[in-house]
Design a protein around this motif. Structure first.
Motif, PDB file in Angstrom:
ATOM      1  N   VAL A  26      -0.066  -4.894  -9.862  1.00 59.97           N
ATOM      2  CA  VAL A  26      -0.642  -3.967  -8.887  1.00 59.97           C
ATOM      3  C   VAL A  26      -0.020  -2.577  -9.013  1.00 59.97           C
ATOM      4  CG1 VAL A  26      -0.843  -3.451  -6.418  1.00 59.97           C
ATOM      5  CG2 VAL A  26      -1.273  -5.767  -7.246  1.00 59.97           C
ATOM      6  N   LEU A  27       1.298  -2.513  -9.136  1.00 57.48           N
ATOM      7  CA  LEU A  27       2.003  -1.238  -9.063  1.00 57.48           C
ATOM      8  C   LEU A  27       2.260  -0.583 -10.417  1.00 57.48           C
ATOM      9  CD1 LEU A  27       4.640  -2.023  -6.285  1.00 57.48           C
ATOM     10  CD2 LEU A  27       2.396  -0.955  -6.044  1.00 57.48           C
ATOM     11  N   ALA A  28       2.272  -1.367 -11.496  1.00 60.05           N
ATOM     12  CA  ALA A  28       2.621  -0.799 -12.796  1.00 60.05           C
ATOM     13  C   ALA A  28       1.553  -0.987 -13.859  1.00 60.05           C
ATOM     14  CB  ALA A  28       3.937  -1.403 -13.283  1.00 60.05           C
ATOM     15  N   GLY A  29       0.592  -1.870 -13.626  1.00 63.41           N
ATOM     16  CA  GLY A  29      -0.462  -2.079 -14.603  1.00 63.41           C
ATOM     17  C   GLY A  29      -0.278  -3.356 -15.401  1.00 63.41           C
ATOM     18  N   GLU A  30      -1.189  -3.565 -16.346  1.00 60.59           N
ATOM     19  CA  GLU A  30      -1.221  -4.819 -17.085  1.00 60.59           C
ATOM     20  C   GLU A  30      -0.155  -4.858 -18.180  1.00 60.59           C
ATOM     21  OE1 GLU A  30      -2.889  -7.177 -15.990  1.00 60.59           O
ATOM     22  OE2 GLU A  30      -4.378  -6.199 -14.702  1.00 60.59           O
ATOM     23  N   VAL A  31       0.294  -6.066 -18.462  1.00 66.41           N
ATOM     24  CA  VAL A  31       1.286  -6.312 -19.506  1.00 66.41           C
ATOM     25  C   VAL A  31       0.575  -6.756 -20.777  1.00 66.41           C
ATOM     26  CG1 VAL A  31       3.273  -7.717 -20.185  1.00 66.41           C
ATOM     27  CG2 VAL A  31       3.049  -6.905 -17.818  1.00 66.41           C
ATOM     28  N   ALA A  32       0.977  -6.187 -21.921  1.00 62.88           N
ATOM     29  CA  ALA A  32       0.354  -6.525 -23.196  1.00 62.88           C
ATOM     30  C   ALA A  32       1.041  -7.709 -23.866  1.00 62.88           C
ATOM     31  CB  ALA A  32       0.375  -5.320 -24.130  1.00 62.88           C
ATOM     32  N   ASP A  40       0.835  -1.212   0.000  1.00 60.79           N
ATOM     33  CA  ASP A  40       0.000   0.000   0.000  1.00 60.79           C
ATOM     34  C   ASP A  40       0.865   1.256   0.000  1.00 60.79           C
ATOM     35  OD1 ASP A  40      -2.351  -1.459   0.014  1.00 60.79           O
ATOM     36  OD2 ASP A  40      -2.468  -1.508   2.207  1.00 60.79           O
ATOM     37  N   ARG A  41       1.961   1.241   0.776  1.00 61.24           N
ATOM     38  CA  ARG A  41       2.839   2.408   0.819  1.00 61.24           C
ATOM     39  C   ARG A  41       3.503   2.634  -0.537  1.00 61.24           C
ATOM     40  NH1 ARG A  41       4.185   6.425   0.323  1.00 61.24           N
ATOM     41  NH2 ARG A  41       5.886   7.663   1.210  1.00 61.24           N
ATOM     42  N   ALA A  42       3.912   1.554  -1.197  1.00 59.98           N
ATOM     43  CA  ALA A  42       4.512   1.680  -2.519  1.00 59.98           C
ATOM     44  C   ALA A  42       3.501   2.235  -3.524  1.00 59.98           C
ATOM     45  CB  ALA A  42       5.021   0.323  -2.988  1.00 59.98           C
ATOM     46  N   ARG A  43       2.269   1.775  -3.434  1.00 56.12           N
ATOM     47  CA  ARG A  43       1.236   2.275  -4.336  1.00 56.12           C
ATOM     48  C   ARG A  43       1.012   3.765  -4.118  1.00 56.12           C
ATOM     49  NH1 ARG A  43      -2.650  -0.679  -2.752  1.00 56.12           N
ATOM     50  NH2 ARG A  43      -2.767  -2.316  -4.324  1.00 56.12           N
ATOM     51  N   ASP A  44       0.985   4.179  -2.857  1.00 59.96           N
ATOM     52  CA  ASP A  44       0.802   5.603  -2.552  1.00 59.96           C
ATOM     53  C   ASP A  44       1.955   6.433  -3.117  1.00 59.96           C
ATOM     54  OD1 ASP A  44      -1.536   4.999  -1.222  1.00 59.96           O
ATOM     55  OD2 ASP A  44      -0.637   5.085   0.778  1.00 59.96           O
ATOM     56  N   ALA A  45       3.171   5.900  -2.998  1.00 60.66           N
ATOM     57  CA  ALA A  45       4.343   6.646  -3.472  1.00 60.66           C
ATOM     58  C   ALA A  45       4.319   6.828  -4.981  1.00 60.66           C
ATOM     59  CB  ALA A  45       5.618   5.917  -3.048  1.00 60.66           C
ATOM     60  N   LEU A  46       3.713   5.877  -5.691  1.00 60.46           N
ATOM     61  CA  LEU A  46       3.686   5.925  -7.146  1.00 60.46           C
ATOM     62  C   LEU A  46       2.450   6.633  -7.695  1.00 60.46           C
ATOM     63  CD1 LEU A  46       4.868   2.267  -7.770  1.00 60.46           C
ATOM     64  CD2 LEU A  46       6.160   4.328  -8.382  1.00 60.46           C
ATOM     65  N   ALA A  47       1.515   6.976  -6.815  1.00 64.88           N
ATOM     66  CA  ALA A  47       0.269   7.592  -7.265  1.00 64.88           C
ATOM     67  C   ALA A  47       0.546   8.893  -8.013  1.00 64.88           C
ATOM     68  CB  ALA A  47      -0.651   7.859  -6.069  1.00 64.88           C
ATOM     69  N   GLY A  48      -0.013   8.992  -9.199  1.00 64.75           N
ATOM     70  CA  GLY A  48       0.146  10.213  -9.982  1.00 64.75           C
ATOM     71  C   GLY A  48       1.447  10.328 -10.725  1.00 64.75           C
ATOM     72  N   ALA A  49       2.348   9.364 -10.560  1.00 64.78           N
ATOM     73  CA  ALA A  49       3.647   9.391 -11.247  1.00 64.78           C
ATOM     74  C   ALA A  49       3.635   8.316 -12.325  1.00 64.78           C
ATOM     75  CB  ALA A  49       4.779   9.135 -10.259  1.00 64.78           C
ATOM     76  N   PRO A  50       3.637   8.676 -13.604  1.00 61.32           N
ATOM     77  CA  PRO A  50       3.594   7.671 -14.670  1.00 61.32           C
ATOM     78  C   PRO A  50       4.769   6.694 -14.586  1.00 61.32           C
ATOM     79  CG  PRO A  50       3.169   9.862 -15.549  1.00 61.32           C
ATOM     80  CD  PRO A  50       3.628  10.055 -14.139  1.00 61.32           C
ATOM     81  N   VAL A  51       4.457   5.395 -14.609  1.00 60.51           N
ATOM     82  CA  VAL A  51       5.497   4.371 -14.562  1.00 60.51           C
ATOM     83  C   VAL A  51       6.166   4.271 -15.929  1.00 60.51           C
ATOM     84  CG1 VAL A  51       5.932   1.895 -14.302  1.00 60.51           C
ATOM     85  CG2 VAL A  51       4.382   3.075 -12.714  1.00 60.51           C
ATOM     86  N   ARG A  52       7.502   4.212 -15.923  1.00 60.99           N
ATOM     87  CA  ARG A  52       8.269   4.104 -17.160  1.00 60.99           C
ATOM     88  C   ARG A  52       8.944   2.746 -17.314  1.00 60.99           C
ATOM     89  NH1 ARG A  52       5.591   8.226 -19.290  1.00 60.99           N
ATOM     90  NH2 ARG A  52       6.070  10.245 -18.315  1.00 60.99           N
ATOM     91  N   LEU A  53       9.379   2.169 -16.180  1.00 59.51           N
ATOM     92  CA  LEU A  53      10.196   0.955 -16.231  1.00 59.51           C
ATOM     93  C   LEU A  53       9.905   0.090 -15.009  1.00 59.51           C
ATOM     94  CD1 LEU A  53      12.681  -0.619 -17.463  1.00 59.51           C
ATOM     95  CD2 LEU A  53      14.110   0.781 -15.944  1.00 59.51           C
ATOM     96  N   VAL A  54       9.849  -1.226 -15.224  1.00 59.55           N
ATOM     97  CA  VAL A  54       9.710  -2.166 -14.107  1.00 59.55           C
ATOM     98  C   VAL A  54      10.732  -3.288 -14.287  1.00 59.55           C
ATOM     99  CG1 VAL A  54       7.278  -1.711 -13.644  1.00 59.55           C
ATOM    100  CG2 VAL A  54       7.887  -3.428 -15.337  1.00 59.55           C
ATOM    101  N   ASP A  55      11.160  -3.850 -13.175  1.00 65.20           N
ATOM    102  CA  ASP A  55      12.073  -4.991 -13.209  1.00 65.20           C
ATOM    103  C   ASP A  55      11.667  -5.958 -12.109  1.00 65.20           C
ATOM    104  OD1 ASP A  55      14.574  -6.490 -13.880  1.00 65.20           O
ATOM    105  OD2 ASP A  55      15.029  -5.968 -11.806  1.00 65.20           O
ATOM    106  N   ALA A  56      11.325  -7.185 -12.496  1.00 68.52           N
ATOM    107  CA  ALA A  56      10.963  -8.231 -11.548  1.00 68.52           C
ATOM    108  C   ALA A  56      11.995  -9.342 -11.634  1.00 68.52           C
ATOM    109  CB  ALA A  56       9.571  -8.775 -11.861  1.00 68.52           C
TER     110      ALA A  56
END
Length: 318
Positions: A180-186, A129-145
């Motif tokens: 959850v944090l970056a959205g769906e993958v196409a 939840d804290r990570a989601r709040d931190a990312l709110a309103g900030a467009p995600v550009r890159l993710v690494d899992a």
């Protein structure tokens, strides 16, 4: 008033759930069944629960819900039997070793309208939840899992047709949080380093590139050749914000500096508590992942597995 629950699967994960459930004052663990009667008896003795002679015997014990804690290859018929019995159930991740069984079970759950939950316990961490709040309103550009570790000891894990492979069986946790944090993958494209260990066809390593619906890009990688678990994490880069999340820690970096947070919630206990509450008639908490939601994550894990296996571009099913 308490609830009566049954548990199927007395291995390591089943034992963890049994210990948690037996510690709740409003839960009666009314029976444990495992295909290995000796394993079931040992766990039942440890938690003070009775042993069931078979699945039908367990389902006939006036249960309010069932916990299904079996390896990936064992999913399918068990869920369908529980659905026919009209019982809510929590099922451990992944939903299956393949996509077809997961789709069939999800369709049956939807038709029956039963409450369900899955073992995506990371979702219950307050750090998510804290990570989601931190990312709110900030467009995600890159993710690494990533999920880098060792080869687990169960023999079924080393066989792709029984475990689903490392992405499906392990990295599914971080792929779930990626959604959850970056959205769906196409779509996904990737490759794999073949297994060099006798008796294991799960690749030594996999790597994939992701294209998200939002236009962001990402990577996911796995390896099972290390001597011990080394990295199970998700990193997210958004405009002005970096998030690094594991099961035990969260780091957020912004222009204001770094913030380090440890979870105050034990996700492995919280997932059981949440579903007990649902079965008891209380509202489902936000972190609870039902079978329908888990199917979306399973589809992503399947797409990553297929892309790395075939070295082709794979669309994520919707």
């Amino acid at each position: 008033m308490g609830i009566r629950v049954g548990l199927v699967g007395a291995g390591g994960v089943g034992a963890r759930h049994a210990r948690v459930l037996s510690g709740f004052e409003d839960v009666e663990l009314a029976g444990i069944w495992d295909a290995d009667a000796g394993v079931a008896a040992a766990l039942a003795g440890a938690v003070g629960a009775p042993v069931a002679a078979g699945l039908d015997s367990l389902l006939d014990r006036g249960l309010d819900a069932v916990w299904l804690c079996v390896p990936p290859f064992a999913h399918g018929d068990l869920e369908l039997a529980v659905i026919r019995a009209g019982l809510p159930f929590l099922v451990e991740k992944p939903l299956a070793a393949d996509l077809a069984v997961a789709e069939r079970v999800a369709a049956a759950v939807a038709a029956a309208g039963l409450p369900t939950a899955t073992g995506y316990h990371w979702r219950h961490l307050d750090t998510v939840d804290r990570a989601r709040d931190a990312l709110a309103g900030a467009p995600v550009r890159l993710v690494d899992a990533r999920w880098w570790g060792t080869t687990p000891p169960p023999t079924w894990w080393s066989r792709s047709d029984r475990s689903g492979g490392q992405v499906v069986e392990q990295a599914t946790h971080v792929l779930d949080l990626l959604r959850v944090l970056a959205g769906e993958v196409a779509e996904v494209v990737g490759g794999a380093a073949p297994s060099t260990r006798e008796g294991r066809d799960v690749p030594d390593a996999t790597a994939a590139v992701l294209r998200l619906d939002s236009g962001a890009v990402g990577t996911v990688s796995t390896s099972c050749v290390l001597p011990a678990p080394t990295a199970a994490a998700l990193e997210v880069v958004a405009d002005g914000t970096w998030v690094h999340l594991t099961e035990t820690a969260l780091r957020i970096r912004t222009a204001a500096g770094d913030e380090d947070v440890s979870p105050a919630v034990d996700g492995r206990t919280a997932v059981d508590r949440a579903f007990v509450d649902v079965v008891s008639g209380r509202p489902a908490p936000p972190g609870l992942v039902d079978v329908a939601e888990a199917l979306a994550t399973h589809r992503l894990a399947w797409a990553v597995t297929e892309a790395t296996r075939t070295a082709t571009t794979v669309r994520v099913p919707r």
